[in-house]
Design a protein around this motif. Structure first.
Motif, PDB file in Angstrom:
ATOM      1  N   HIS A 156      24.443  17.842 -29.022  1.00  0.00           N
ATOM      2  CA  HIS A 156      24.867  17.757 -30.423  1.00  0.00           C
ATOM      3  C   HIS A 156      24.008  16.705 -31.129  1.00  0.00           C
ATOM      4  CE1 HIS A 156      27.177  17.372 -34.033  1.00  0.00           C
ATOM      5  NE2 HIS A 156      27.950  18.360 -33.664  1.00  0.00           N
ATOM      6  N   PRO A 157      23.377  17.067 -32.255  1.00  0.00           N
ATOM      7  CA  PRO A 157      22.397  16.136 -32.831  1.00  0.00           C
ATOM      8  C   PRO A 157      23.026  14.818 -33.283  1.00  0.00           C
ATOM      9  CG  PRO A 157      22.872  17.929 -34.372  1.00  0.00           C
ATOM     10  CD  PRO A 157      23.506  18.297 -33.058  1.00  0.00           C
ATOM     11  N   GLU A 158      24.269  14.881 -33.735  1.00  0.00           N
ATOM     12  CA  GLU A 158      24.878  13.688 -34.334  1.00  0.00           C
ATOM     13  C   GLU A 158      25.564  12.804 -33.286  1.00  0.00           C
ATOM     14  OE1 GLU A 158      27.387  14.819 -37.622  1.00  0.00           O
ATOM     15  OE2 GLU A 158      28.113  12.774 -37.925  1.00  0.00           O
ATOM     16  N   PHE A 159      25.952  13.406 -32.153  1.00  0.00           N
ATOM     17  CA  PHE A 159      26.834  12.673 -31.235  1.00  0.00           C
ATOM     18  C   PHE A 159      26.230  12.442 -29.856  1.00  0.00           C
ATOM     19  CE2 PHE A 159      29.822  15.177 -34.051  1.00  0.00           C
ATOM     20  CZ  PHE A 159      29.947  14.140 -34.963  1.00  0.00           C
ATOM     21  N   GLU A 160      24.914  12.327 -29.787  1.00  0.00           N
ATOM     22  CA  GLU A 160      24.247  12.082 -28.510  1.00  0.00           C
ATOM     23  C   GLU A 160      24.139  10.578 -28.230  1.00  0.00           C
ATOM     24  OE1 GLU A 160      23.347  14.588 -26.599  1.00  0.00           O
ATOM     25  OE2 GLU A 160      21.887  13.799 -25.175  1.00  0.00           O
ATOM     26  N   TRP A 161      24.363   9.753 -29.263  1.00  0.00           N
ATOM     27  CA  TRP A 161      24.155   8.299 -29.128  1.00  0.00           C
ATOM     28  C   TRP A 161      25.387   7.575 -29.642  1.00  0.00           C
ATOM     29  CZ3 TRP A 161      19.937   7.530 -26.269  1.00  0.00           C
ATOM     30  CH2 TRP A 161      19.058   8.612 -26.174  1.00  0.00           C
ATOM     31  N   ARG A 235      32.799  11.856 -35.716  1.00  0.00           N
ATOM     32  CA  ARG A 235      32.038  11.126 -36.727  1.00  0.00           C
ATOM     33  C   ARG A 235      32.692   9.765 -37.011  1.00  0.00           C
ATOM     34  NH1 ARG A 235      30.905  14.821 -41.237  1.00  0.00           N
ATOM     35  NH2 ARG A 235      29.308  15.538 -39.772  1.00  0.00           N
TER      36      ARG A 235
END
Lengths: 555, 144
Positions: A156-161, A235
């Motif tokens: 997932h682009p937003e939740f990898e970090w 988020r």
């Protein structure tokens, strides 16, 4: 089972290529240790005390025979002939060469397996009930929704970090075998009177050094909104979770800081913008994924109750195995079987390549080629016709996988501990072995009845000690290994809320652990009423009588 | 100096940092910014509707592991409908670029110590992804 599409296959293959290229850059000195650490973790590779450890993802603990045979091959060719079943339904290998890991992952990709996001501060492999789709107490099979979450959470682009690791578990049965109360997000799936699939969403549960049970943040969330809601929740965590202190970075700390109502309001505010937007699940798609998990082609089974009765009479061990390791199935004439890895003298969850191959073959022969891994670190064959139980038991005996101890004291959950793990404060495997030897008498175990004993080698709690009826935690006291005992933990049931164990008193040296556990068991035996379980007894009498007698001076 | 990576004719490229439109960006922090100027944001900024009028927005990553800037980018694109250049600044790392691109970043200041050719080679490791994103409204559940 879910079947990979062309897209799944190419995605995994691309991921292997990318990781191979990253490994090359690291070996060429173009990535620092710290940079590569973040990349290898997200591909399942830890550097442990003795050697690297590769954690292969088993999505929601479900495997095919073909996949399990491939894992046996990895154990043989890259490890030292062993694999380890983890408490999160994954499989770990302890001795891979760092440079060979891309080859292992390429072999895994051939059978639609990977190690993506099995570690690192990202959304981890989703877990569920190991009897999903089979258990008689199930209201709805959670696996389709696990698969939807798997797809959504992969890269997932937003939740990898994220601030810290993030674990999601789903259950659809009366008994919560997925322990959703102690996950960052726990989902209880159920059906409305109109047949609509709904989720109760719990957030902020977790073990570790601050054990806490998840709070209900949304009830009856309709399936089509599952991903937009999870996205809103993630988020809020990604933006506001603490990043200054790794021990305060899990979502449970954020939920506590904001208060459950404050957290819920923030997620709702975020969700108001995305609800019904992209990410809303089309009903045709939900049905398409559900169809992968349609029941296998059960056939009408002969009534074998007479034969079983005879086999039981002639083989008391088979009878005990049936009683403890075989559970009722949804389909008449079938059963779900637990193949215990907890034989005395074997570290919990360790399996040899020969055992792995054998289980894969039995699954092919007797269980529609399907295997599960349980969070208690056992293999499960989910759909076995009762007429084959005796044959299966005989074969399992020959492979040391027929110990009739499922859910008993020797079916303990145990992390790798100080023997392997660089985080551990104390060893856990030798404690498990000493306890197995001490309580090896099966009549004694059967008399005790259901009793979960969980051991963690440090407060990261990989052995889930907080939710063991008896929990043992390894601690470091001025350089010596000590153990803290807790009682009364439980992962939850539709009729019994989950609870965290209470600490009995001061920690004790390893040499005393067996004696103290023996005392605790004796206290229970003295205090129980009729066939009251250990947990039931503890809930009734409380900690006081245990505390009093454990620390009483001996006469 | 840093390397500038941006898109030219739909292709990612190593840009010429001396060219007239890239040489002199006067970044302003949110307190000193006016519409039409270049806005530089920390990763924990709370969004402001006016920002959609920035000439360019940069998000300053303190570490490669800090994902807050990714959520902020998504909010700028999806909530404010900011359509201008969105630039990754600070601890931009070649292996994070593909996540950043899918969160709406359109250019990057890659630290001088990094190899821009490697960055370009791993900016799109996959042909397609599972999820919808601000650059692709379709997910696999819509595509099948």
């Amino acid at each position: 089972m879910y079947q990979y599409t062309e897209f799944d296959r190419s995605f995994i293959a691309e991921r292997v290529n990318h990781y191979r290229e990253q490994t090359t850059r690291y070996l060429d000195g173009k990535l620092s240790e710290d940079e590569f650490l973040q990349l290898r973790l997200r591909n399942g590779l830890y550097l442990q005390r003795l050697a690297p450890m590769l954690r292969v993802a088993i999505p929601y603990g479900t495997l095919s025979s073909k996949q399990l045979f491939a894992l046996g091959k990895v154990a043989r060719e890259y490890d030292r002939g062993y694999g380890h079943l983890s408490t999160r339904q994954n499989m770990q290998f302890n001795w891979p060469e760092l440079a060979e890991v891309p080859d292992i992952l390429a072999d895994m990709a051939e059978v639609d397996l990977h190690a993506i996001q099995t570690s690192g501060s990202c959304i981890r492999n989703v877990t569920t009930d190991h009897f999903a789709g089979a258990a008689a107490d199930e209201t709805i099979d959670p696996r389709p929704y696990c698969e939807i979450i798997r797809q959504w959470s992969t890269a997932h682009p937003e939740f990898e970090w994220l601030p810290r690791k993030f674990k999601i578990a789903v259950t659809g049965a009366a008994e919560d075998r997925a322990a959703i109360g102690v996950h960052d997000v726990g989902l209880r799936v159920h059906r409305s009177d109109q047949g609509e699939v709904l989720f109760d969403v719990y957030a902020g549960g977790g073990l570790g050094r601050t054990p806490v049970l998840g709070a209900l943040v949304r009830s009856e969330l309709p399936i089509e909104h599952l991903l937009t809601y999870l996205e809103a929740l993630m988020r809020v965590y990604n933006r506001y979770g603490r990043r200054d202190n790794k021990y305060k970075a899990r979502i449970k700390i954020l939920v506590r800081a904001m208060g459950v109502d404050g957290f819920r309001a923030k997620v709702d505010e975020e969700w108001a913008h995305s609800k019904n937007g992209p990410g809303t699940l089309p009903s045709a798609e939900i049905s398409r994924v559900e169809a992968f998990f349609a029941p296998p082609n059960y056939t009408e089974q002969p009534d074998i109750s007479d034969a079983l009765a005879e086999q039981r009479l002639a083989n008391p061990k088979f009878s005990q195995w049936l009683q403890h390791n075989v559970i009722e199935h949804k389909a008449p004439g079938y059963a779900a079987v637990t193949l215990s890895t907890k034989a005395t003298g074997v570290p919990p969850g360790d399996v040899s390549d020969t055992q792995i191959d054998a289980v894969a073959q039995w699954a092919a022969d007797y269980s529609f080629s399907e295997i599960r891994i349980s969070h208690e670190q056992n293999f499960v064959l989910p759909h076995v016709p009762k007429q084959y139980l005796f044959t299966l038991w005989q074969k399992a005996q020959a492979q040391n996988l027929a110990t009739a101890n499922a859910r008993l004291i020797t079916d303990m959950i145990c992390c790798p501990g100080g023997d392997y793990c660089s985080l551990a404060n104390a060893k856990s495997i030798p404690v498990a072995e000493a306890l197995q030897e001490r309580f090896d008498d099966y009549d004694f175990q059967y008399d005790l009845g259901e009793l979960n004993l969980n051991i963690s080698g440090c407060m990261n709690a990989c052995g889930h000690h907080h939710v063991g009826h008896i929990g043992i935690l390894g601690v470091d006291k001025k350089g010596s290994e000590f153990y803290q005992i807790s009682l009364g933990g439980h992962a939850g049931h539709s009729e019994l809320a989950p609870s965290l164990g209470q600490i009995v008193g001061p920690s004790i040296p390893r040499a005393e652990v067996c004696d103290v556990i023996a005392k605790i068991l004796q206290i229970y035996v003295d205090l129980r009423i009729a066939d009251e379980s250990f947990l039931g007894c503890f809930k009734r009498v409380g900690m006081a009588p245990f505390k009093e007698r454990i620390y009483a001076p001996s006469h | 100096m840093h390397h500038l990576i941006n898109k030219h004719n739909e292709e990612w490229q190593l840009a010429d940092t001396q060219s007239s439109d890239q040489a002199q960006i006067e970044w302003r922090d949110a307190e000193n910014w006016q519409p039409g100027q270049a806005l530089k944001l920390p990763v924990d900024a709370e969004i402001n509707a006016q920002w959609s009028q920035a000439s360019i927005i940069g998000i300053d990553f303190p570490a490669l592991t800090d994902g807050r800037g990714l959520s902020l980018a998504v909010l700028l694109r999806s909530r404010l409908h900011y359509a201008g250049d969105l630039r990754g600044l600070g601890a931009v790392h070649e292996d994070i670029l593909h996540f950043m691109v899918r969160c709406g970043f359109t250019s990057f200041e890659l630290p001088e110590s990094r190899d821009p050719e490697v960055a370009l080679s791993c900016i799109a490791p996959h042909k397609q992804y599972y999820q919808s994103s601000v650059v692709d409204p379709l997910n696999q559940f819509d595509r099948v």
